[in-house]
Design a protein around this motif. Structure first.
Motif, PDB file in Angstrom:
ATOM      1  N   TYR A  49      45.934  61.644  75.377  1.00 33.43           N
ATOM      2  CA  TYR A  49      46.821  61.795  76.417  1.00 33.43           C
ATOM      3  C   TYR A  49      48.147  61.453  74.931  1.00 33.43           C
ATOM      4  O   TYR A  49      48.835  59.549  75.427  1.00 33.43           O
ATOM      5  CB  TYR A  49      47.069  61.154  77.385  1.00 33.43           C
ATOM      6  N   PRO A  50      48.728  62.079  73.843  1.00 31.03           N
ATOM      7  CA  PRO A  50      50.140  61.813  73.386  1.00 31.03           C
ATOM      8  C   PRO A  50      51.195  61.588  74.653  1.00 31.03           C
ATOM      9  O   PRO A  50      50.895  62.716  75.808  1.00 31.03           O
ATOM     10  CB  PRO A  50      50.862  62.582  72.023  1.00 31.03           C
ATOM     11  N   PRO A  51      52.357  61.234  74.225  1.00 28.51           N
ATOM     12  CA  PRO A  51      53.361  61.030  75.392  1.00 28.51           C
ATOM     13  C   PRO A  51      53.837  62.238  75.883  1.00 28.51           C
ATOM     14  O   PRO A  51      54.370  62.018  76.856  1.00 28.51           O
ATOM     15  CB  PRO A  51      54.787  59.644  74.477  1.00 28.51           C
ATOM     16  N   GLU A  52      53.808  63.130  74.760  1.00 28.68           N
ATOM     17  CA  GLU A  52      54.575  64.711  74.853  1.00 28.68           C
ATOM     18  C   GLU A  52      53.706  65.094  76.304  1.00 28.68           C
ATOM     19  O   GLU A  52      54.169  65.756  76.969  1.00 28.68           O
ATOM     20  CB  GLU A  52      55.299  65.218  73.966  1.00 28.68           C
ATOM     21  N   MET A  53      52.198  64.853  76.403  1.00 29.90           N
ATOM     22  CA  MET A  53      51.605  65.137  77.581  1.00 29.90           C
ATOM     23  C   MET A  53      51.865  64.613  78.236  1.00 29.90           C
ATOM     24  O   MET A  53      51.681  65.170  79.158  1.00 29.90           O
ATOM     25  CB  MET A  53      50.274  65.449  76.646  1.00 29.90           C
ATOM     26  N   LEU A  54      51.509  63.194  78.055  1.00 29.17           N
ATOM     27  CA  LEU A  54      51.187  62.711  79.385  1.00 29.17           C
ATOM     28  C   LEU A  54      52.488  61.634  80.274  1.00 29.17           C
ATOM     29  O   LEU A  54      52.681  61.767  81.235  1.00 29.17           O
ATOM     30  CB  LEU A  54      50.399  61.214  79.532  1.00 29.17           C
ATOM     31  N   GLY A  55      53.661  61.263  78.891  1.00 37.31           N
ATOM     32  CA  GLY A  55      54.647  60.965  79.899  1.00 37.31           C
ATOM     33  C   GLY A  55      54.687  59.887  79.468  1.00 37.31           C
ATOM     34  O   GLY A  55      53.867  59.221  77.892  1.00 37.31           O
ATOM     35  N   SER A  56      55.402  58.824  80.160  1.00 36.18           N
ATOM     36  CA  SER A  56      55.355  56.763  79.603  1.00 36.18           C
ATOM     37  C   SER A  56      54.455  56.573  80.763  1.00 36.18           C
ATOM     38  O   SER A  56      54.732  55.232  80.676  1.00 36.18           O
ATOM     39  CB  SER A  56      56.872  56.989  80.074  1.00 36.18           C
TER      40      SER A  56
ATOM     41  N   GLU B 126      44.974  52.828  70.801  1.00 36.53           N
ATOM     42  CA  GLU B 126      45.006  54.537  69.066  1.00 36.53           C
ATOM     43  C   GLU B 126      43.941  55.814  69.824  1.00 36.53           C
ATOM     44  O   GLU B 126      44.756  56.683  70.125  1.00 36.53           O
ATOM     45  CB  GLU B 126      44.407  54.133  67.829  1.00 36.53           C
ATOM     46  N   ILE B 127      42.662  55.116  70.982  1.00 37.06           N
ATOM     47  CA  ILE B 127      42.327  56.416  71.373  1.00 37.06           C
ATOM     48  C   ILE B 127      42.730  57.093  72.889  1.00 37.06           C
ATOM     49  O   ILE B 127      43.046  58.018  73.306  1.00 37.06           O
ATOM     50  CB  ILE B 127      41.062  56.164  72.042  1.00 37.06           C
ATOM     51  N   PHE B 128      43.114  56.204  73.391  1.00 36.31           N
ATOM     52  CA  PHE B 128      44.240  56.701  74.318  1.00 36.31           C
ATOM     53  C   PHE B 128      45.814  57.593  73.213  1.00 36.31           C
ATOM     54  O   PHE B 128      45.581  58.326  74.278  1.00 36.31           O
ATOM     55  CB  PHE B 128      44.844  55.195  74.926  1.00 36.31           C
ATOM     56  N   GLU B 129      45.818  57.013  73.077  1.00 37.12           N
ATOM     57  CA  GLU B 129      47.507  58.180  72.307  1.00 37.12           C
ATOM     58  C   GLU B 129      47.205  59.226  71.928  1.00 37.12           C
ATOM     59  O   GLU B 129      47.846  59.873  71.592  1.00 37.12           O
ATOM     60  CB  GLU B 129      47.964  57.065  71.372  1.00 37.12           C
TER      61      GLU B 129
END
Length: 708
Positions: A192-199, A186-189
């Motif tokens: 770094y949300p998916p739209e920021m960091l990618g996949s 949860e902290i990672f997301e």
């Protein structure tokens, strides 16, 4: 029933197609740069026989099942992503240290014993990519220290700044309480949300492995993360290829547990060795349907020789701590032993012992053996077979590959010069050594499991299995060989008959019989709650893939041992819940019988105490299986067809050339008996009947090779 099953090997892409009442087997050279090319070519070969288009075939089939060695190759070539690890503070050296004998895991016996040169493999996660988080959970799942979230955010940022492409989270005792691993995600997301960091994937160890054992759980998760992107993008591109050609259903991937699942329900680690495992499943079905006990499987392809065991009742053996490449992992995997001995195995002069060494390096499919005339310069087992007269230069692999004898002679020159022998003698050396290595692998594996080779039937399949079966069996002391139906693509055939299945397990410490207390286990509610928990996981996996709850079946297995023994046996429970002491006693008696038959009655010792270390639940949905007919040779014999030609063949142990009859597919009619020496070449594969052996054809194109 309309199904497509494909097995991508190191040399050939094997394809088995069920088209209503027709069964087709085709091959194409594996296209490593783009697996879809070899897949399409194999499909097109079948379409030519069915006289339909590729689009029509893919639009009408019920399912496409896919087994691959892509993950295995990625580990061998070390071309995976940069992986980072987050683990509990104080445990950052667990992975670098591995275990006491971590340096030897995955090595051949002679190298594992060479302590003076012992080195650990290059790590998949170098030390500089390991970070710790401050938290602590005890062995019962009780939180002793809450996760320090700000310190966790810092650790995640450091890994991302270092350029990691996948992150593994493996905290201590997370299989008992995964709260902290889930919070790290949860902290990672949040950071770094998916739209920021990618996949970039984050792999949580408790979701990969349900067992305790910090090192093996972490190493399993690291291997899974290392293969994740490679498998995801390769499988996605293959699925896209299917979509472009009219296939709209989910693609199914074969698991090394002996089942299969959709791409969205498959971990990358589950696909390692999936091709050979599909062959073990086909052998299991053949064993059950033909009432044939005690089979040792030998899948000899172009790159490797894979060994598996099926015992009475069609029961296959599992590894629960297998070694994948050089890494010890802890996932349920059908037990296999893989040797680097196949048709493409390279032979070279061994100056230490003044002989010829075969394998483990393989010529693969590109360039392949020298005889393929595709640029290969090294002599291989296939080149030796050609020179000894066993192979037809114009009708090899259904005429798909034309063999060049001149290239084979050129490839053998160095070995001949070093040993000062003629090419035929060199070819005999190669065949003898290859057969001896595979026979040694068979007997060692059977002995290790507590069996005798002479009590088993050798099931020989793969593109080169029937060709070397007599030589392997002779050296192993086995008198009965069965080349099964569709032997050249038998692993792909096995993929066509798999069920959708998931396995979930949990470590426990249950005294089914406590020696000191002289008591039988009675915590039935605790046991049944664990079974229910594992059933829910399996049920959710299958429902997510569109399976209705009514279709799902369950099987409970227990890993059991005696208090004074380290060896465990896996016992299948007759029912999924414990209700009384009688149920416990029945399981102990089943364990006693299995343990005694494998290791000897004299060491059966339930009086010392009986413990259960793992509860495992297999959840599956049963799909229509492939049907095998009775493999017994018919009692009514028919006349042997006339040979289509004669050829000079050379055999190990015999001087000079032997004028050998060559037969075509007519020799595979049920009831045909042929005395060796002889060669049978129906096109898809080659059956070699060596001197002193007899061929008897059975149903569905199966062939028995019997020692006279």
């Amino acid at each position: 029933m309309k199904r497509i099953a494909v097995d991508i090997g190191g040399t050939f892409t094997d394809c088995f197609i069920c088209w209503e009442d027709k069964f087709l087997q085709t091959k194409a050279l594996t296209s490593h740069q783009n697996l879809a090319l070899g897949f399409n070519e194999a499909i097109d070969n079948a379409c030519a026989e069915l006289e339909i288009s590729r689009q029509k075939l893919l639009a009408e089939v019920d399912s496409v099942r896919y087994a691959t060695t892509l993950g295995t190759n990625a580990l061998i070539e070390r071309n995976g992503p940069r992986v980072g690890l987050l683990t509990t503070f104080g445990f950052d050296s667990t992975v670098p240290l591995s275990r006491g004998r971590g340096y030897s895991e995955g090595l051949p016996d002679e190298e594992a014993k060479d302590l003076s040169r012992a080195t650990r493999p290059d790590p998949l996660v170098p030390i500089k990519y390991i970070r710790t988080v401050k938290e602590r959970v005890d062995y019962r799942g009780k939180v002793l220290m809450d996760l320090q979230e700000e310190q966790t955010r810092t650790a995640i940022r450091e890994l991302v700044d270092l350029g990691v492409q996948a992150i593994v989270v493996a905290t201590i005792n997370s299989v008992e309480n995964p709260t902290h691993e889930l919070r790290v995600q949860e902290i990672f997301e949040e950071e770094y949300p998916p739209e920021m960091l990618g996949s970039i994937p984050m792999i949580l160890s408790h979701q990969v492995v349900g067992r305790k054992g910090e090192y093996v759980r972490t190493s399993s998760s690291i291997v899974d993360a290392y293969l994740h992107s490679t498998m995801y993008f390769a499988m996605s591109s293959l699925e896209q290829n299917l979509r472009e050609n009219g296939y709209t259903k989910p693609m199914l991937l074969v698991h090394n547990s002996g089942g299969m699942a959709q791409l969205n329900s498959t971990d990358a680690l589950q696909t390692v060795h999936s091709g050979p495992v599909a062959g073990i499943h086909a052998a299991e079905e053949l064993s059950k349907q033909s009432n044939m006990d005690n089979i040792v499987c030998g899948d000899m392809g172009g790159t490797s020789f894979d060994i598996g065991i099926i015992t009475k009742g069609g029961e296959k053996h599992y590894d629960f701590n297998p070694v994948v490449d050089r890494w010890l992992v802890t996932v349920p995997m059908v037990h296999l032993v893989t040797l680097g001995a196949g048709g493409g195995s390279i032979a070279k002069y061994d100056s230490v012992f003044n002989t010829v060494k075969v394998g483990p390096m393989s010529a693969g499919s590109d360039p392949g053996p020298a005889a393929y005339d595709r640029g290969g310069m090294n002599p291989t087992v296939t080149d030796a077979d050609l020179l000894l007269g066993y192979l037809d230069t114009k009708n090899y692999a259904n005429g798909y590959i034309k063999l060049n004898m001149r290239r084979t002679y050129q490839a053998l020159e160095d070995i001949c010069d070093e040993l000062d022998i003629e090419e035929i003698e060199a070819a005999k050396f190669i065949k003898s050594n290859a057969d001896g290595e595979m026979a040694s692998g068979l007997t060692q594996e059977l002995n290790r499991q507590g069996y005798k080779a002479e009590d088993f039937v050798f099931l020989a399949y793969g593109g080169n299995g029937p060709l070397h079966a007599c030589g392997i069996a002779e050296r192993a002391g086995i008198n009965r060989v069965l080349a099964p139906p569709y032997s050249s693509v038998f692993s792909a055939c096995g993929g066509a008959g798999l069920n959708q299945m998931h396995i979930h397990e949990k470590n426990v410490s249950y005294p089914f019989f406590h020696k000191n207390l002289q008591a039988i286990f009675s915590d039935f509610d605790g046991f049944n709650s664990i079974v229910e928990e594992l059933e829910v996981k399996g049920r959710n996996d299958l429902i997510r893939q569109g399976i209705s709850e009514e279709q799902i079946k369950y099987r409970v297995e227990l890993d059991m041992r005696y208090s004074i023994q380290k060896m465990e046996v896996s016992v299948v429970a007759p029912k999924t819940r414990l209700e009384s002491s009688t149920d416990v006693i029945q399981l102990i008696e089943t364990m006693n019988a299995d343990f005694g038959s494998r290791y000897g009655e004299e060491i059966v010792s339930p009086e010392s105490g009986v413990w259960v270390g793992t509860v495992r639940v297999v959840s599956w949905v049963e799909l229509p299986a492939l049907k095998f007919e009775d493999m017994t040779p018919p009692t009514t014999k028919i006349s042997t067809p006339k040979p289509v030609a004669y050829r000079d063949c050379h055999f190990v142990g015999l001087e000079g050339a032997q004028k050998t009859p060559i037969y075509d597919g007519l020799a595979l009619q049920p009831g045909v008996v042929i005395e060796g020496p002889a060669v049978v070449n129906p096109g898809a594969t080659t059956y070699l009947v060596e001197p002193g052996w007899r061929l008897e054809s059975a149903a569905q194109g199966a062939v028995w090779l019997l020692k006279q």
